[in-house]
Design an enzyme around this catalytic site. Structure first.
Site, PDB file in Angstrom:
ATOM      1  N   ASP A 157       0.815  -1.206   0.000  1.00 36.44           N
ATOM      2  CA  ASP A 157       0.000   0.000   0.000  1.00 36.44           C
ATOM      3  C   ASP A 157       0.849   1.257   0.000  1.00 36.44           C
ATOM      4  O   ASP A 157       2.064   1.212   0.226  1.00 36.44           O
ATOM      5  CB  ASP A 157      -0.961   0.004   1.201  1.00 36.44           C
ATOM      6  CG  ASP A 157      -0.313  -0.529   2.485  1.00 36.44           C
ATOM      7  OD1 ASP A 157       0.937  -0.552   2.556  1.00 36.44           O
ATOM      8  OD2 ASP A 157      -1.042  -0.929   3.395  1.00 36.44           O
ATOM      9  N   ASN A 205      -7.529  -2.763  14.315  1.00 35.17           N
ATOM     10  CA  ASN A 205      -8.924  -3.050  13.962  1.00 35.17           C
ATOM     11  C   ASN A 205      -9.037  -4.259  13.035  1.00 35.17           C
ATOM     12  O   ASN A 205     -10.092  -4.484  12.440  1.00 35.17           O
ATOM     13  CB  ASN A 205      -9.560  -1.824  13.294  1.00 35.17           C
ATOM     14  CG  ASN A 205      -8.837  -1.418  12.011  1.00 35.17           C
ATOM     15  OD1 ASN A 205      -7.889  -2.082  11.587  1.00 35.17           O
ATOM     16  ND2 ASN A 205      -9.269  -0.333  11.408  1.00 35.17           N
ATOM     17  N   HIS A 240      -7.284  -4.718  10.237  1.00 34.71           N
ATOM     18  CA  HIS A 240      -7.030  -4.483   8.811  1.00 34.71           C
ATOM     19  C   HIS A 240      -5.778  -5.222   8.344  1.00 34.71           C
ATOM     20  O   HIS A 240      -4.871  -5.474   9.120  1.00 34.71           O
ATOM     21  CB  HIS A 240      -6.986  -2.982   8.470  1.00 34.71           C
ATOM     22  CG  HIS A 240      -5.765  -2.234   8.916  1.00 34.71           C
ATOM     23  ND1 HIS A 240      -5.812  -0.917   9.336  1.00 34.71           N
ATOM     24  CD2 HIS A 240      -4.450  -2.573   8.986  1.00 34.71           C
ATOM     25  CE1 HIS A 240      -4.592  -0.502   9.631  1.00 34.71           C
ATOM     26  NE2 HIS A 240      -3.748  -1.487   9.434  1.00 34.71           N
ATOM     27  N   GLU A 291      -9.640  -1.931   5.413  1.00 36.63           N
ATOM     28  CA  GLU A 291     -10.256  -1.666   6.704  1.00 36.63           C
ATOM     29  C   GLU A 291     -11.469  -2.589   6.891  1.00 36.63           C
ATOM     30  O   GLU A 291     -11.900  -3.246   5.944  1.00 36.63           O
ATOM     31  CB  GLU A 291     -10.684  -0.197   6.763  1.00 36.63           C
ATOM     32  CG  GLU A 291      -9.532   0.804   6.562  1.00 36.63           C
ATOM     33  CD  GLU A 291      -8.655   1.000   7.802  1.00 36.63           C
ATOM     34  OE1 GLU A 291      -8.586   0.091   8.660  1.00 36.63           O
ATOM     35  OE2 GLU A 291      -8.036   2.065   7.923  1.00 36.63           O
TER      36      GLU A 291
HETATM   37  C1  F6R Z   1       1.607  -1.560   6.051  1.00 37.61           C
HETATM   38  C2  F6R Z   1       0.280  -2.136   6.190  1.00 37.61           C
HETATM   39  C3  F6R Z   1      -0.492  -2.102   7.457  1.00 37.61           C
HETATM   40  C4  F6R Z   1       0.333  -2.502   8.684  1.00 37.61           C
HETATM   41  C5  F6R Z   1      -0.515  -2.476   9.953  1.00 37.61           C
HETATM   42  C6  F6R Z   1       0.332  -2.726  11.186  1.00 37.61           C
HETATM   43  O1  F6R Z   1       2.106  -1.715   4.739  1.00 37.61           O
HETATM   44  O2  F6R Z   1      -0.207  -2.626   5.225  1.00 37.61           O
HETATM   45  O3  F6R Z   1      -1.607  -2.939   7.344  1.00 37.61           O
HETATM   46  O4  F6R Z   1       0.851  -3.777   8.477  1.00 37.61           O
HETATM   47  O5  F6R Z   1      -1.135  -1.238  10.075  1.00 37.61           O
HETATM   48  O6  F6R Z   1       1.249  -1.689  11.332  1.00 37.61           O
HETATM   49  P1  F6R Z   1       2.391  -1.748  12.460  1.00 37.61           P
HETATM   50  O7  F6R Z   1       3.330  -2.825  12.060  1.00 37.61           O
HETATM   51  O8  F6R Z   1       3.053  -0.394  12.368  1.00 37.61           O
HETATM   52  O9  F6R Z   1       1.705  -2.001  13.743  1.00 37.61           O
END
Ligand code: F6R
Length: 240
Positions: free
Chosen positions: A67, A135, A137, A142
């Site tokens: 992303d 959450n 995701h 989401e």
């Molecule tokens: C990042 C991504 C997000 C993260 C998630 C956890 O490319 O796709 O889904 O993997 O938000 O983020 P951290 O590792 O910072 O807790």
């Protein structure tokens, strides 16, 4: 779905690196799906070490990132393109022309999503890395994202914006939109490794591994994948 519980972050990062190193040795021209965020940093450090010790090479590897924020140029320090260079690509022998990330600064975002989806369908991922949002995701899919979704423009939830604000000077600076690989494209990978650490991830880990597959927790769909492992530290696993 397999669940592996490790003592701490270091052990999680080591276990993940073992899987990636094995794949790189088995298939030097593998296609990897990679993630940004805090969680994969230990894994990336281990992969850089393995490269420096000449245990692995990335010269024939192709990478697709999950992303990117909308509106940030690739050179912007908070962009995910920049993150990947500063935390991995600048330290390994990867050919940058074979690293791909959705183009969040494209004039036509819809066309950029379509192009990314085409590339993904032509380059199936051998191994996909994921983190998980508080959450539930995965990537920026989401809650209530379609399980059959492809790369698309999404609006981030308040929770995700709050969670990500720690990486910006203020919450106002966090982009409100992003381009994300869709759930069906994530799911298409041959093998999926999801990493989760810390107690704030415990409810999302519980919802995605113990409760039934439900659209309010996008990661729960991974229960249906043939080769998916969740690697957790004890805190993230504390509700299991
Ligand atoms: C990042 C991504 C997000 C993260 C998630 C956890 O490319 O796709 O889904 O993997 O938000 O983020 P951290 O590792 O910072 O807790």
């Amino acid at each position: 779905m397999q669940v592996k519980i490790c003592r701490d972050y270091e052990e999680v990062s080591r276990a993940a690196a073992d899987i990636f190193e094995k794949e790189l040795k088995k298939k030097p021209n593998c296609v990897l799906g990679l993630a940004t965020g805090t969680t994969p940093l230990g894994l990336y450090k281990n992969l850089i070490k393995a490269y420096k010790k000449e245990k692995v090479s990335f010269k024939d590897v192709t990478v697709f990132n999950l992303d990117e924020y909308v509106g940030l140029e690739k050179a912007h320090p908070q962009s995910y393109a920049y993150f990947m260079r500063k935390n991995l690509f600048d330290f390994i022998d990867i050919n940058l022309e074979r690293t791909f990330i959705p183009d969040g600064s494209a004039e036509n975002l819809e066309a950029a999503c379509g192009e990314y989806s085409d590339l993904l369908s032509k380059n199936p991922r051998d191994l996909q890395l994921l983190g998980i949002g508080g959450n539930g995701h995965i990537a920026f899919n989401e809650p209530f994202s379609p399980f059959d979704g492809k790369t698309r423009l999404v609006t981030l939830t308040e929770k995700t914006i709050n969670d990500n604000a720690r990486l910006f000077n203020s919450e106002n600076e966090v982009p409100k939109r992003a381009l994300t690989m869709g759930i069906s494209e994530i799911f298409a990978a041959k093998k999926i490794v999801l990493l989760a650490c810390g107690k704030e991830k415990a409810p999302a880990v519980y919802n995605s591994t113990v409760l039934p597959v439900l659209p309010d927790c996008p990661a729960s769909v991974l229960q249906r994948h043939k080769d998916c492992i969740f690697i957790l530290d004890e805190l993230a696993a504390s509700m299991l």
